[in-house]
Write an enzyme that holds these catalytic residues in place. Sequence first.
Site, PDB file in Angstrom:
ATOM      1  N   LYS A  33      52.668  40.705  36.831  1.00  0.00           N
ATOM      2  CA  LYS A  33      52.895  39.541  37.705  1.00  0.00           C
ATOM      3  C   LYS A  33      51.806  38.489  37.474  1.00  0.00           C
ATOM      4  CE  LYS A  33      50.479  41.967  41.447  1.00  0.00           C
ATOM      5  NZ  LYS A  33      50.640  42.752  42.684  1.00  0.00           N
ATOM      6  N   ARG A 128      53.344  44.772  54.893  1.00  0.00           N
ATOM      7  CA  ARG A 128      53.410  43.546  54.107  1.00  0.00           C
ATOM      8  C   ARG A 128      54.824  43.363  53.567  1.00  0.00           C
ATOM      9  NH1 ARG A 128      49.928  42.698  48.597  1.00  0.00           N
ATOM     10  NH2 ARG A 128      51.483  44.215  47.904  1.00  0.00           N
ATOM     11  N   TYR A 238      26.002  17.445  40.660  1.00  0.00           N
ATOM     12  CA  TYR A 238      26.316  16.904  41.980  1.00  0.00           C
ATOM     13  C   TYR A 238      25.359  17.419  43.050  1.00  0.00           C
ATOM     14  CZ  TYR A 238      30.869  15.025  40.582  1.00  0.00           C
ATOM     15  OH  TYR A 238      31.871  14.303  40.010  1.00  0.00           O
ATOM     16  N   MET A 286      34.346  19.886  38.423  1.00  0.00           N
ATOM     17  CA  MET A 286      35.748  20.182  38.097  1.00  0.00           C
ATOM     18  C   MET A 286      35.908  20.617  36.638  1.00  0.00           C
ATOM     19  SD  MET A 286      39.120  17.752  38.334  1.00  0.00           S
ATOM     20  CE  MET A 286      38.814  17.257  40.022  1.00  0.00           C
TER      21      MET A 286
HETATM   22  C1  LIG Z   1      50.042  44.001  42.442  1.00  0.00           C
HETATM   23  C2  LIG Z   1      50.764  45.265  42.746  1.00  0.00           C
HETATM   24  C3  LIG Z   1      50.546  46.397  41.950  1.00  0.00           C
HETATM   25  C4  LIG Z   1      49.443  46.485  40.931  1.00  0.00           C
HETATM   26  O1  LIG Z   1      48.225  46.597  41.641  1.00  0.00           O
HETATM   27  P1  LIG Z   1      46.809  46.749  40.927  1.00  0.00           P
HETATM   28  O2  LIG Z   1      45.875  46.935  42.061  1.00  0.00           O
HETATM   29  O3  LIG Z   1      46.588  45.461  40.209  1.00  0.00           O
HETATM   30  O4  LIG Z   1      46.891  47.900  40.017  1.00  0.00           O
HETATM   31  C5  LIG Z   1      51.350  47.514  42.185  1.00  0.00           C
HETATM   32  N1  LIG Z   1      52.277  47.510  43.170  1.00  0.00           N
HETATM   33  C6  LIG Z   1      52.486  46.436  43.964  1.00  0.00           C
HETATM   34  C7  LIG Z   1      53.516  46.504  45.034  1.00  0.00           C
HETATM   35  C8  LIG Z   1      51.724  45.284  43.797  1.00  0.00           C
HETATM   36  O5  LIG Z   1      51.921  44.230  44.597  1.00  0.00           O
END
Ligand SMILES: *Cc1c(COP(=O)(O)O)cnc(C)c1O
Length: 339
Positions: A33, A128, A238, A286
């Site tokens: 992701k 969540r 800055y 930046m």
């Molecule tokens: C991001 C995520 C993972 C991977 O988690 P890591 O801590 O990066 O290994 C696995 N399962 C879900 C549901 C996630 O959101």
Amino acid sequence: MATGTLTIDLAALQSNWAALNAMSATETAAVVKADGYGLGSGRVAKALAAAGVRQFFVAVTEEAAPLRAALGPGPVINVFSGHMDGDTQMIADLNLIPMLNSPEQISRHKTALPGHAYGLQIDTGMNRLGIEAYDWSPEMAAEATLVMSHLACADAPDHPANDAQLKTFLSMTAGLRCPRSLAATGGTLLGPDYHFDLTRPGIGLYGGLPFEAAQSVATVDLPVIQTRTLQAGESAGYGCAFVAEKETKIATVSAGYADGLIRAMSGKATLYAGDTPVPLAGRVSMDLLTVDITALDHVPDTLQILGPHQTVDQLADAAGTIGYEILTSLGPRYKRVTK
Ligand SMILES: *Cc1c(COP(=O)(O)O)cnc(C)c1O
């Protein structure tokens, strides 16, 4: 010209996956992701597929398009956010497997795409994503490809939430025939009780904690644009936040908070010229950093902020954040190369 060079070590990525895979007796997927944790999901996924990965996970359906293009039709692509309104066409066209998170998503999926594969995400206490215990019945999983849940505290092995979530997962999935998955990187390290049929590491593949034995995957080298010598009392950057106490040589390098070198690193991060540490002097701009290179007897072409001398987590510590945020913030301006 790009701000800096982000070098991605695909062999290190592959060996991190192989090391995590060797920790469990079950299949090891890969989470790619957020554009492969900022490193480029297509190239990352291709390297992982070559290492043996057959299942990938993304957060949302849009992320699957470049992934499917890179991987071709074979590998499984699962989507954590499930089947949201507007996702149907892409789920069908790209042959994705949504992890359905609610009774509403289940009915949307079954109505829009009858017969199309799906998995289920259940909530075991993180609150969540996932189907709540009061909505859940094991019959929902009769045709599911996977039933998964996610741990809230797996990076803290002694946290009581781990055992509590494990027990909830076991009781909610008792008697199910379909494959089950609970562990990301942290859960994989918790041991075999957490492995079930599939582990789904992300951060550990990319060299981040809690996988302490991970090899460094990302290196960031920043070109020196200009140098100057400050006299005692002169300042740099800055807010005049850095003031020279003695004659000081300052290098100005190309990259700043727009490249994920967040402003919270100001006055705290360290860069490296070969093996020699050189401190950031003053505030992050930046597009620029000012670095105290007085310790060097030469002007290097580049300074390194991420690499073998400084892991993503060490850099994150300097900024009061975590390795995940450093990697996924790196942004588009780097020249990305692989080795
Ligand atoms: C991001 C995520 C993972 C991977 O988690 P890591 O801590 O990066 O290994 C696995 N399962 C879900 C549901 C996630 O959101």
